[in-house]
Write an enzyme that holds these catalytic residues in place. Structure first.
Site, PDB file in Angstrom:
ATOM      1  N   ASP A 208       0.940  -1.348   0.032  1.00 18.52           N
ATOM      2  CA  ASP A 208       0.110  -0.127  -0.075  1.00 18.52           C
ATOM      3  C   ASP A 208       0.845   1.407  -0.018  1.00 18.52           C
ATOM      4  O   ASP A 208       1.628   1.361   0.740  1.00 18.52           O
ATOM      5  CB  ASP A 208      -0.832   0.011   1.252  1.00 18.52           C
ATOM      6  N   GLU A 256       1.735  -0.576  -5.094  1.00 12.12           N
ATOM      7  CA  GLU A 256       0.967   0.457  -5.498  1.00 12.12           C
ATOM      8  C   GLU A 256       1.631   1.790  -5.517  1.00 12.12           C
ATOM      9  O   GLU A 256       1.878   2.429  -4.755  1.00 12.12           O
ATOM     10  CB  GLU A 256      -0.047   0.580  -4.321  1.00 12.12           C
TER      11      GLU A 256
HETATM   12  C1  NOJ Z   1      -4.270   3.061  -0.815  1.00 10.97           C
HETATM   13  C2  NOJ Z   1      -5.394   2.406  -0.531  1.00 10.97           C
HETATM   14  O1  NOJ Z   1      -5.900   1.612  -1.692  1.00 10.97           O
HETATM   15  C3  NOJ Z   1      -6.426   3.048  -0.054  1.00 10.97           C
HETATM   16  O2  NOJ Z   1      -7.674   2.489   0.115  1.00 10.97           O
HETATM   17  C4  NOJ Z   1      -5.943   3.625   1.239  1.00 10.97           C
HETATM   18  O3  NOJ Z   1      -7.078   4.556   1.811  1.00 10.97           O
HETATM   19  C5  NOJ Z   1      -4.719   4.409   1.293  1.00 10.97           C
HETATM   20  N1  NOJ Z   1      -3.625   3.663   0.457  1.00 10.97           N
HETATM   21  C6  NOJ Z   1      -4.076   4.625   2.612  1.00 10.97           C
HETATM   22  O4  NOJ Z   1      -3.801   3.393   3.282  1.00 10.97           O
END
Ligand code: NOJ
Length: 541
Positions: A208, A256
């Site tokens: 993440d 990500e």
């Molecule tokens: C990316 C995640 O996909 C999202 O849903 C989240 O709110 C943020 N990162 C913070 O963790």
């Protein structure tokens, strides 16, 4: 690393646990619900599941605020349930990927609680970013950074005697304090967490907010280059993670990473770092042949240079569902400009989503599907304000509609909500129109043209035909994308006029072909109407 590694060409299903299926009637999806529906996923034809965070969490940000990285949220089940789920998925030939959230934790995490209790200057506070405030009485935050969810990125603590204390940094919600990755303890802890889950048999990790972990220690004001996005020193972390992952066979690290610059993105794919990254430029691209071709071209180019497989994604739990995006006037997407005020033509959006599915699944590399896209679900834009949960909606006071509309529980069966998702009350309301989109309705023999039937067939053909095939662009008129994968042509018509298909056997079409009264997938020849795709075997085997 071999060229045949499973993650190089997998179809990966993003399973958003709280909205997939509820096994205990509390209105929140859980692991029992997933286990009961594994045969559905096996039948769909996916290769792996990526689970949204399943750890204990107060859910200030839907589980992306993790209180304990080595356990399962009681609302979802137990660690034993997770072990059983991993084993049952493996028995069906499905790999499992978990979501690890290393930029921040929950304010309920024991380390953050210990930091609050230990006070300023303590080693406990070293694992986070605590700083005194500026101005008289330290009343102003330490710098001008803004939270990605709106509002300041700093929140002030209160000391045990009730007086205001230091401030702490949170790039997201105040309930999500950022870790200080300069702390060796933080690094050690996450390497241990990776081993904990790899030892339990998970096949991969989705990382993440992967580009945000390290910060400029001087915490400068935000003008100039970002003091926390994509800093060079973040790569040391992924080199260490890769060393951990490489101790296990066939594991994958997926970043990500939201970065517009392909060259910067490619740095995460260096040989000793991550295996793959999400392709957000493709997701954000408008429904336009020239723009799609450019994004696809640049994706292929920089992945080839990195010897990494490209990935393709149309939707996820953070973005407006693509049926709705493609039904709007402006079909592009940006995280900072979600706009639910535009009219949506759902028929048009659905037609394009079907065409986009065949494009996405024909491209070389890994394809990500977000749960519900195989049912053609749209963005639910009319959730009553009092039921909205997303901190983005709350922190922007509704200026940004947030992400709840893409997270509405799946419709499985029946003619009215909760459509078999739960025996209770779903945590977000489902539109009654979804009665036509349930898995049950779309599996009926009378519905051979349903979105679900299209995905099932496409995933089967993809697996059989495309895994190892190279991709070559084919000549095509303006507004049309055409390429070959091992003797199968994929033709996508984004122009306003029908185009002729190459001669051959039509393996699959996303909609009826003009001049084809039966609208069957196997019709041969014919014209491809606008907003339609087809896979045509041009070379007989
Ligand atoms: C990316 C995640 O996909 C999202 O849903 C989240 O709110 C943020 N990162 C913070 O963790």
């Amino acid at each position: 690393m071999t060229l045949s590694a499973w993650w190089r060409h997998a179809a990966i299903y993003e399973l958003y646990v709280q909205s997939f299926a509820d096994g205990d009637g509390d209105g929140i999806g859980d692991l029992a619900g997933v286990r009961a529906r594994l045969p559905y996923l096996a039948d769909l034809g996916i290769d792996a599941i990526w689970f949204s965070p399943w750890y204990p969490s107060p859910r200030s940000d839907a589980g992306y605020d993790v209180a304990d990285y080595r356990s399962i949220d009681p609302a979802f089940g137990t660690l034993a349930d997770a072990d059983a789920l991993i084993a049952e998925a493996h028995a069906l030939g499905i790999r499992t990927i978990i979501d690890v959230v290393p930029n921040h934790c929950s304010d309920r995490h024991r380390w953050f609680q210990a930091a609050l209790a230990a006070g300023s200057g303590s080693p406990e506070r070293e694992r986070f970013w605590f700083r005194p405030g500026r101005g008289p009485g330290g009343d102003l935050p330490p710098n001008d950074w803004r939270s990605i969810f709106g509002g300041p990125a700093w929140t002030r603590t209160t000391t045990p005697d009730g007086t205001p204390g230091e401030w702490y940094l949170h790039l997201f919600a105040p309930e999500q304090p950022d870790f200080n990755w300069a702390s060796p303890q933080v690094r050690q802890e996450f390497e241990d967490i990776l081993r904990f889950w790899f030892d339990r048999g998970v096949d991969g990790v989705r990382i993440d907010s992967a580009a945000l972990l390290t910060k400029d220690p001087a915490l400068p004001e935000s003008e100039g280059p970002s003091p926390y996005t994509d800093r060079d020193d973040v790569h040391d972390i992924y080199r260490a993670w890769r060393t951990v992952a490489d101790k296990y066979p066939d594991r994958v690290l997926i970043g990500e990473v939201w970065l517009p610059d392909a060259a910067r993105l490619a740095r995460y794919l260096r040989r000793d770092e991550l295996h793959t990254v999400f392709n957000f430029p493709y997701l954000c691209c408008p429904w336009d042949a020239a723009e799609l071709r450019a994004v696809i071209g640049s994706t292929l180019e920089f992945h080839a240079a990195a010897s990494a497989p490209p990935t393709w994604v149309l939707s996820n739990h953070d973005v407006d569902r693509h049926v709705s995006r493609y039904g709007r006037n402006d079909t592009s997407f940006g995280l900072d400009r979600r706009d639910h005020s535009q009219p949506v033509d759902l028929d048009l959006g659905t037609r394009r989503a079907r065409a986009a599915a065949l494009l996405t699944m024909a491209l070389p590399g890994a394809a990500y599907l977000y749960q519900g896209e195989e049912l053609g679900l749209w963005e639910v834009e009319d959730i009553p304000d009092e039921l909205r949960q997303d901190p983005i909606w709350h922190r922007t006071r509704g200026a940004d509609p947030g992400r709840d509309g893409s997270r509405v529980p799946l419709p499985w069966s029946g003619l009215e909500p909760p459509f078999g998702f739960t025996t209770g009350e779903p945590w977000l309301p489902q539109p009654k129109e979804w009665r036509e989109l349930t898995v049950e309705a779309q599996s009926a023999e009378a519905q051979p043209g349903s979105m679900l039937a299209l995905y099932r067939r496409a995933l089967r053909i993809r697996r059989a035909e495309f895994a190892a095939a190279a991709m070559t662009w084919l000549p095509a008129p303006g507004g049309v994308l055409a390429f070959d994968r091992g003797g199968v042509a994929c033709v996508v018509n984004l122009s306003p006029a029908p185009v002729e298909l190459p001669a051959g056997e039509i393996l699959l079409a996303s909609g009826p072909l003009s001049g084809d009264p039966v609208s069957g997938d196997r019709a041969s020849g014919g014209l491809l109407p606008p907003d339609t795709s087809a896979w045509v075997r041009t070379v007989s085997r």
